[in-house]
Design a protein around this motif. Structure first.
Motif, PDB file in Angstrom:
ATOM      1  N   LYS A  27       0.827  -1.203   0.000  1.00 42.38           N
ATOM      2  CA  LYS A  27       0.000   0.000   0.000  1.00 42.38           C
ATOM      3  C   LYS A  27       0.864   1.256   0.000  1.00 42.38           C
ATOM      4  N   CYS A  28       2.088   1.119   0.492  1.00 39.26           N
ATOM      5  CA  CYS A  28       3.042   2.227   0.504  1.00 39.26           C
ATOM      6  C   CYS A  28       4.413   1.715   0.112  1.00 39.26           C
ATOM      7  N   ARG A  29       5.207   2.627  -0.457  1.00 41.26           N
ATOM      8  CA  ARG A  29       6.605   2.293  -0.735  1.00 41.26           C
ATOM      9  C   ARG A  29       7.464   3.500  -0.360  1.00 41.26           C
ATOM     10  N   TYR A  30       8.612   3.198   0.211  1.00 43.90           N
ATOM     11  CA  TYR A  30       9.545   4.254   0.594  1.00 43.90           C
ATOM     12  C   TYR A  30      10.129   4.924  -0.639  1.00 43.90           C
ATOM     13  N   LEU A  31      10.253   6.225  -0.588  1.00 41.43           N
ATOM     14  CA  LEU A  31      10.939   6.974  -1.631  1.00 41.43           C
ATOM     15  C   LEU A  31      12.286   7.449  -1.114  1.00 41.43           C
ATOM     16  N   THR A  32      12.309   8.005   0.077  1.00 46.67           N
ATOM     17  CA  THR A  32      13.547   8.476   0.690  1.00 46.67           C
ATOM     18  C   THR A  32      13.474   8.255   2.191  1.00 46.67           C
ATOM     19  N   LYS A  33      14.514   7.668   2.735  1.00 50.26           N
ATOM     20  CA  LYS A  33      14.592   7.476   4.186  1.00 50.26           C
ATOM     21  C   LYS A  33      15.623   8.443   4.761  1.00 50.26           C
ATOM     22  N   GLY A  34      15.397   8.865   5.985  1.00 50.40           N
ATOM     23  CA  GLY A  34      16.394   9.635   6.715  1.00 50.40           C
ATOM     24  C   GLY A  34      16.473  11.113   6.380  1.00 50.40           C
ATOM     25  N   ARG A  35      15.381  11.704   5.959  1.00 48.82           N
ATOM     26  CA  ARG A  35      15.384  13.156   5.723  1.00 48.82           C
ATOM     27  C   ARG A  35      15.432  13.887   7.059  1.00 48.82           C
ATOM     28  N   SER A  36      16.131  15.003   7.073  1.00 44.27           N
ATOM     29  CA  SER A  36      16.151  15.899   8.228  1.00 44.27           C
ATOM     30  C   SER A  36      15.838  17.300   7.750  1.00 44.27           C
ATOM     31  N   TYR A  37      15.065  18.014   8.563  1.00 44.39           N
ATOM     32  CA  TYR A  37      14.711  19.386   8.213  1.00 44.39           C
ATOM     33  C   TYR A  37      14.761  20.226   9.477  1.00 44.39           C
ATOM     34  N   VAL A  38      15.455  21.333   9.392  1.00 41.99           N
ATOM     35  CA  VAL A  38      15.524  22.295  10.486  1.00 41.99           C
ATOM     36  C   VAL A  38      14.577  23.429  10.131  1.00 41.99           C
ATOM     37  N   ALA A  39      13.477  23.507  10.858  1.00 43.87           N
ATOM     38  CA  ALA A  39      12.451  24.507  10.560  1.00 43.87           C
ATOM     39  C   ALA A  39      12.919  25.895  10.986  1.00 43.87           C
ATOM     40  N   PRO A  40      12.627  26.904  10.191  1.00 46.26           N
ATOM     41  CA  PRO A  40      12.919  28.267  10.630  1.00 46.26           C
ATOM     42  C   PRO A  40      12.205  28.538  11.957  1.00 46.26           C
ATOM     43  N   ASP A  57       6.297  19.140   3.587  1.00 46.75           N
ATOM     44  CA  ASP A  57       5.535  19.095   2.331  1.00 46.75           C
ATOM     45  C   ASP A  57       6.410  19.357   1.114  1.00 46.75           C
ATOM     46  N   GLU A  58       7.346  20.280   1.238  1.00 50.67           N
ATOM     47  CA  GLU A  58       8.242  20.559   0.106  1.00 50.67           C
ATOM     48  C   GLU A  58       9.071  19.334  -0.252  1.00 50.67           C
ATOM     49  N   TRP A  59       9.622  18.640   0.761  1.00 48.94           N
ATOM     50  CA  TRP A  59      10.436  17.457   0.496  1.00 48.94           C
ATOM     51  C   TRP A  59       9.596  16.310  -0.050  1.00 48.94           C
TER      52      TRP A  59
END
Length: 97
Positions: A27-40, A57-59
């Motif tokens: 039902k789901c498949r990984y596209l990218t693992k291990g993203r990190s985001y530092v929010a303003p 949402d952007e990523w």
């Protein structure tokens, strides 16, 4: 976090406890693992969450997905006056649901 953050994202949040069964049933498949985001940094915690949601949402969109799994989050002190910045770690997925 898990109740408020999804109200600010266009992408769907899937809980870590659900992802194994969604992936194993295709039902789901990984596209990218291990993203990190530092929010303003925002003035209030709610603003930090809105900023983090925008980055997630952007990523997810850049990865051509529609879903994310939040794997970790933490507020980091920025200075001695108590200002904090939200750091989020997540995986992006494409789900058929």
């Amino acid at each position: 976090m898990y109740k408020v953050l999804p109200t600010f994202t266009k992408s769907k949040l899937v809980l870590q406890s659900e992802i194994s069964s969604l992936v194993s049933t295709d039902k789901c498949r990984y596209l990218t693992k291990g993203r990190s985001y530092v929010a303003p940094a925002g003035i209030f915690a709610k603003n930090d969450l809105k900023n983090a949601a925008k980055g997630i949402d952007e990523w997810v969109q850049l990865d051509k997905g529609n879903t994310y799994v939040l794997t970790n989050y933490k507020w980091i002190s920025m200075d001695n006056s108590g200002s904090t910045q939200l750091n989020v770690d997540f995986d992006t997925l494409y789900c058929n649901e």
